[in-house]
Design an enzyme around this catalytic site. Structure first.
Site, PDB file in Angstrom:
ATOM      1  N   ARG A 136     -49.959  35.020  29.694  1.00 31.15           N
ATOM      2  CA  ARG A 136     -48.741  35.783  29.422  1.00 31.15           C
ATOM      3  C   ARG A 136     -48.896  37.228  29.873  1.00 31.15           C
ATOM      4  O   ARG A 136     -47.943  37.852  30.352  1.00 31.15           O
ATOM      5  CB  ARG A 136     -48.418  35.715  27.925  1.00 31.15           C
ATOM      6  CG  ARG A 136     -48.013  34.316  27.481  1.00 31.15           C
ATOM      7  CD  ARG A 136     -47.934  34.199  25.974  1.00 31.15           C
ATOM      8  NE  ARG A 136     -47.749  32.814  25.594  1.00 31.15           N
ATOM      9  CZ  ARG A 136     -48.362  32.201  24.578  1.00 31.15           C
ATOM     10  NH1 ARG A 136     -49.196  32.877  23.814  1.00 31.15           N
ATOM     11  NH2 ARG A 136     -48.131  30.935  24.319  1.00 31.15           N
ATOM     12  N   PHE A 177     -38.804  26.173  29.795  1.00 34.19           N
ATOM     13  CA  PHE A 177     -39.629  25.560  28.743  1.00 34.19           C
ATOM     14  C   PHE A 177     -40.158  26.681  27.846  1.00 34.19           C
ATOM     15  O   PHE A 177     -41.354  26.761  27.545  1.00 34.19           O
ATOM     16  CB  PHE A 177     -40.787  24.756  29.327  1.00 34.19           C
ATOM     17  CG  PHE A 177     -40.425  23.768  30.401  1.00 34.19           C
ATOM     18  CD1 PHE A 177     -39.927  22.515  30.073  1.00 34.19           C
ATOM     19  CD2 PHE A 177     -40.578  24.083  31.743  1.00 34.19           C
ATOM     20  CE1 PHE A 177     -39.614  21.588  31.067  1.00 34.19           C
ATOM     21  CE2 PHE A 177     -40.259  23.174  32.736  1.00 34.19           C
ATOM     22  CZ  PHE A 177     -39.767  21.925  32.398  1.00 34.19           C
ATOM     23  N   ASN A 235     -32.140  20.825  29.172  1.00 36.64           N
ATOM     24  CA  ASN A 235     -33.298  20.152  29.748  1.00 36.64           C
ATOM     25  C   ASN A 235     -33.589  20.805  31.097  1.00 36.64           C
ATOM     26  O   ASN A 235     -32.773  20.738  32.018  1.00 36.64           O
ATOM     27  CB  ASN A 235     -32.996  18.665  29.924  1.00 36.64           C
ATOM     28  CG  ASN A 235     -34.174  17.896  30.491  1.00 36.64           C
ATOM     29  OD1 ASN A 235     -35.072  18.460  31.116  1.00 36.64           O
ATOM     30  ND2 ASN A 235     -34.179  16.592  30.290  1.00 36.64           N
ATOM     31  N   ASP A 261     -43.540  26.556  32.180  1.00 42.46           N
ATOM     32  CA  ASP A 261     -44.583  26.204  31.206  1.00 42.46           C
ATOM     33  C   ASP A 261     -44.199  24.875  30.547  1.00 42.46           C
ATOM     34  O   ASP A 261     -43.892  24.820  29.354  1.00 42.46           O
ATOM     35  CB  ASP A 261     -44.722  27.312  30.171  1.00 42.46           C
ATOM     36  CG  ASP A 261     -45.826  27.039  29.163  1.00 42.46           C
ATOM     37  OD1 ASP A 261     -46.710  26.212  29.451  1.00 42.46           O
ATOM     38  OD2 ASP A 261     -45.786  27.638  28.058  1.00 42.46           O
ATOM     39  N   CYS A 304     -50.605  21.490  31.428  1.00 40.55           N
ATOM     40  CA  CYS A 304     -51.424  21.521  30.204  1.00 40.55           C
ATOM     41  C   CYS A 304     -51.949  20.137  29.849  1.00 40.55           C
ATOM     42  O   CYS A 304     -52.080  19.797  28.678  1.00 40.55           O
ATOM     43  CB  CYS A 304     -50.633  22.106  29.041  1.00 40.55           C
ATOM     44  SG  CYS A 304     -49.151  21.170  28.597  1.00 40.55           S
TER      45      CYS A 304
END
Length: 440
Positions: free
Chosen positions: A243, A259, A316, A344, A384
């Site tokens: 960040r 996101f 979405n 993200d 991730c």
């Protein structure tokens, strides 16, 4: 081995022994050849410490036994002299805390809180405490226990951890347990969440009466964190320094935070001088928290849902970005055109079987973002999931750039923050990869 062993024994295959010698810490059910009792005839039960041996008698370590799981043993020690008493677990917890102090203790931003005020104190296998995650949010700890061995050890581990922190003057008012992950069922464990009541004077009534929210600070930004209902332990601490990377390039830019969850990337962009941030998430609950956090930090006026600096869209992202491409009026209506886009996404894959499908998802969402960015714009993007490797993500982004007919100049390549350490030999501990590119 220098001491008589009093533990039941698990005899494993040569394949398992090779993996353990290479630094891996798991023994799968299919790699267990047989179980043998301890010298006194005692058989291993759920959560016991067991010795792991190759068929030729070579000792490979000691671990916690989970007979109901496909991961039947998780190694906790390769030192045959270790005794699994309070001193052993205290030592592990002290090492974990010292690691955070060393790697994060002096990284604080000017005028901000110490980075150890909000960090992951224990990261399971990477800290020698398999099945245990502990996150600190100021004066509250949030724990996740994923194995039967650690479930049994909770009454030992929690007080020891509080003592370790107290030695450094850190006072904890409560421990909130988020033991509601579906994966616990694989260990034969039930799901529950709530304040831990097992330590007199800690948690229990006082913390419960205050609710399951905590005001926490990261990178100098305040967040109202819902410990009970948010994802994971309430916040994604692993992106702390990523960040900051976005903050460093945000000055004067119009940012699309996709996101966004509760808004940390977008809020860091605002802290870095972004002229506008549009927060986008499919969860209205998360978006409401992002709005509250923007208001709490002074980027949104009381009584208003948006102003000239921020806007919020519940959508979405996988549908939102193509709509933005297909309607030339929409980017302007959403606060664009944007010259910094943050992606993200949640993990697109949680198994090897779906990697190909996930790669297509990463390619498509990155290509859509790249088509929206002008030359000279910036893309921050990540994955991730440890199943989507660094090289897999890089390939997906490269294919996205080819599809968008742009070239990428790499600004930074990053990973998870050091409070989520990567243990070599355990690729499962490396799960977050993060890139920043400029479109040229």
């Amino acid at each position: 081995m220098k001491q008589a062993r009093q533990f039941p024994r698990v005899i494993v295959t040569k394949k398992a022994a090779r993996a353990l010698k290479g630094g891996h810490l798991w023994v799968y059910a299919g790699e267990v050849m047989r179980l043998e009792p301890a010298a006194d005839g005692r058989l291993a039960v759920d959560g016991d410490v067991v010795d792991v041996l190759e068929e030729n008698g070579t000792w490979q370590g000691a671990g916690l036994f989970s007979p109901a799981s496909t991961l039947q043993v998780r190694i906790v020690s390769r030192n045959a002299n270790d005794r699994f008493d309070d001193a052993f677990w205290r030592r592990r917890l002290r090492w974990s805390w010292e690691h955070r102090k060393t790697t994060m203790g002096r990284r604080l931003l000017p005028g901000a809180e110490p980075d150890t005020n909000c960090c992951r104190i224990v990261f399971s296998e990477a800290d020698g405490l398999p099945g245990l995650v502990v996150d600190r949010y100021e004066d509250v700890l949030v724990t996740q226990v994923g194995t039967v061995g650690m479930e049994r050890l909770r009454p030992v581990i929690y007080p020891l951890l509080l003592d370790v922190l107290a030695d450094d003057g850190v006072r904890i008012r409560g421990i909130f347990e988020r033991n509601d992950a579906p994966s616990r069922a694989k260990e034969g464990l039930g799901a529950y969440k709530g304040w831990y009541e097992g330590i007199p004077g800690i948690a229990g009534g006082a913390s419960a009466a205050a609710g399951a929210h905590v005001l926490a600070h990261e990178n100098g930004i305040a967040y109202d964190i819902d410990l009970e209902n948010s994802q994971k332990t309430g916040f994604f601490l692993d992106q702390k320094y990523n960040r900051r990377a976005v903050r460093q390039i945000a000055d004067g830019r119009r940012v699309l935070d996709c996101f966004c969850h509760v808004g940390p990337f977008g809020l860091n962009a605002l802290a870095g001088g972004a002229s506008y941030v549009r927060f986008v998430d499919a969860s209205q609950t998360a978006l409401d928290l992002a709005r509250q956090n923007a208001r709490r930090n002074g980027w949104l006026e009381d009584g208003r849902d948006a102003n000239k600096n921020v806007g919020f869209t519940c959508a979405n992202v996988l549908e939102y970005l193509p709509r933005m491409m297909g309607d030339p009026t929409l980017p302007s209506a959403e606060g664009g055109p944007f010259d910094l886009i943050v992606l993200d996404p949640p993990a697109f894959t949680k198994s090897r079987r779906t990697i190909r499908h996930a790669a297509r998802g990463y390619r498509e969402v990155n290509e859509a973002a790249l088509r929206l960015l002008p030359r000279g714009g910036y893309l921050a993007t990540c994955s991730c999931s440890h199943f989507m490797t660094r090289d897999g993500l890089a390939q997906a982004v490269a294919e996205a750039a080819h599809g968008a007919q742009v070239q990428l100049k790499q600004v930074e390549e990053r990973q998870q923050a050091p409070d989520h350490p990567i243990l070599w030999g355990m690729p499962e501990t490396h799960y977050l990869d993060f890139f920043v590119f400029q479109v040229v």
